[in-house]
Design an enzyme around this catalytic site. Structure first.
Site: not given
Ligand code: NCD
Ligand code: ZN
Length: 354
Positions: A17, A19-21, A45, A107, A145, A183, A228, A256, A260, A272
């Site tokens: 899990h 996030h690579l953006r 996302n 997802k 989620h 998560h 989150l 996760d 940011h 988050a």
């Molecule tokens: C994630 C994000 O910033 O994309 N944020 C987080 O707090 N984990 C989104 C997510 O997985 O809930």
């Molecule tokens: Zn996530």
């Protein structure tokens, strides 16, 4: 309770899990993950979200390109793509994704649950039955989620309420669906996943294993600990640690890591997400060592995930040693200006760089 082991070599882990953006942030962070992990399930996302196989293919190419532009060989890391489920995802799109060879999960974001989730699902069992049937038939996992978004439900109860309102009815309606509870953060979540019928797994982050909600308010408000689902009480952290180190193959690693920029975190309405890709395995090793169960890290980090997804275990290895790792205050200042979780602190474990 820490053990006397001073080095640990495990099969190369995967991150189930992540996030690579995109764009500059992607270019900043991708090598941090690729240095530690062989593969990662990449969250969809983005804005706009990755809702089709075609979009996932495009995103995958940008990840591979970003990796090539970094100092690492592109062959060292495989991104496993996902689709973002909406109220309107056609069953055919799921079948196409399943046959694509590049998409490994779909997802579910309840609409409004977290960052970039506005296009998420408003009512899973009302609008998504066609897509869910296709998932069940093809064996592509649904990655959940697991929080309700009802503003009347206390933020600390949203996972437990989700189990009653969504997970239990979902499982009844689709008993053979492969589901990953993403998560996991609560004792109720652990008990649900441990006992659920049907193919059920869960990812657990390093931060939920290491910290409880006090970390958010230690000496003042700490935005870099805000993610989150939000950190929970100590009793939940204990349940997660017990589950992760229990040898049950239903629990596996998912950082996760959710980068940011510093401005977006240190803000009157901060985003988050914790940035943990930089030091993920150092964090997990610290958590497992804290209960004297480092010998169980390999199953959690490198074996259980591939078994659930039906993929081979990585061939190469990763070695950790008991040697202090100083978490930098900032990383990638030119591209992204990121503050890693627990910046400025020290962890007792380091990766032996190859
Ligand atoms: C994630 C994000 O910033 O994309 N944020 C987080 O707090 N984990 C989104 C997510 O997985 O809930
Ligand atoms: Zn996530």
């Amino acid at each position: 309770m820490t053990s006397s082991i001073s080095t640990l070599t495990i099969k190369r882990p995967d991150d189930w899990h992540l996030h690579l953006r995109d764009g500059a942030m992607l270019r900043a962070v991708v090598a941090d993950t690729a240095r530690q992990f062989g593969r990662a399930i990449v969250m969809p996302n983005l804005t706009p979200p990755v809702t089709t196989t075609e979009a996932a293919q495009g995103y995958r190419s940008r990840i591979v390109q970003a990796l090539q532009d970094s100092s690492l060989p592109a062959s060292s890391f495989t991104p496993l793509m996902t689709l973002y489920l909406t109220d309107n995802t056609p069953a055919d799109e799921i079948r196409k994704a399943s046959g694509s060879g590049i998409v490994y999960g779909v997802k579910l974001y309840p609409a409004g649950a977290t960052t970039n989730s506005d296009a998420g699902v408003t009512n899973l069992l009302r609008y998504c039955t066609g897509a869910l049937e296709a998932l069940q038939d093809t064996g592509l996992p649904l990655l959940v989620h697991g929080e309700v978004t009802d503003p009347d439900v206390d933020i600390f109860d949203r996972e437990a309420v989700f189990i009653d309102r969504v997970m239990i009815p979902l499982r009844k309606a689709f008993p053979a669906l492969k589901v990953v509870f993403e998560h996991l953060t609560t004792r109720q979540g652990v008990e649900y996943v441990r006992d659920a019928e049907g193919p059920t797994g869960a990812t657990i982050t390093a931060h939920h294993l290491l910290y409880n909600r006090n970390a958010l308010f230690r000496g003042g408000v700490r935005p870099h600990w805000y993610c989150l689902p939000v950190l929970k009480r100590e009793t939940h952290r204990q349940a997660l640690l017990e589950a992760a180190t229990s040898l049950s193959n239903r629990f596996f690693l998912g950082t996760d890591s959710a980068p940011h920029s510093r401005n977006a975190k240190e803000n009157a309405c901060g985003c988050a997400g914790c940035y943990t890709a930089l030091h993920a395995m150092e964090l997990y090793a610290t958590a497992f060592d804290s209960v004297g169960r480092l010998d169980r890290l390999e199953a959690f980090a490198s074996l259980n995930g591939p078994a659930f997804y039906g993929l081979p275990v990585n061939q190469d290895t990763l070695t950790l040693q008991r040697q202090a790792f100083d978490i930098p205050e900032r990383v990638h200042p030119d591209q992204a200006d990121l503050v890693p979780l627990a910046a400025g602190e020290q962890l007792p474990w380091s990766i032996v760089r190859g």
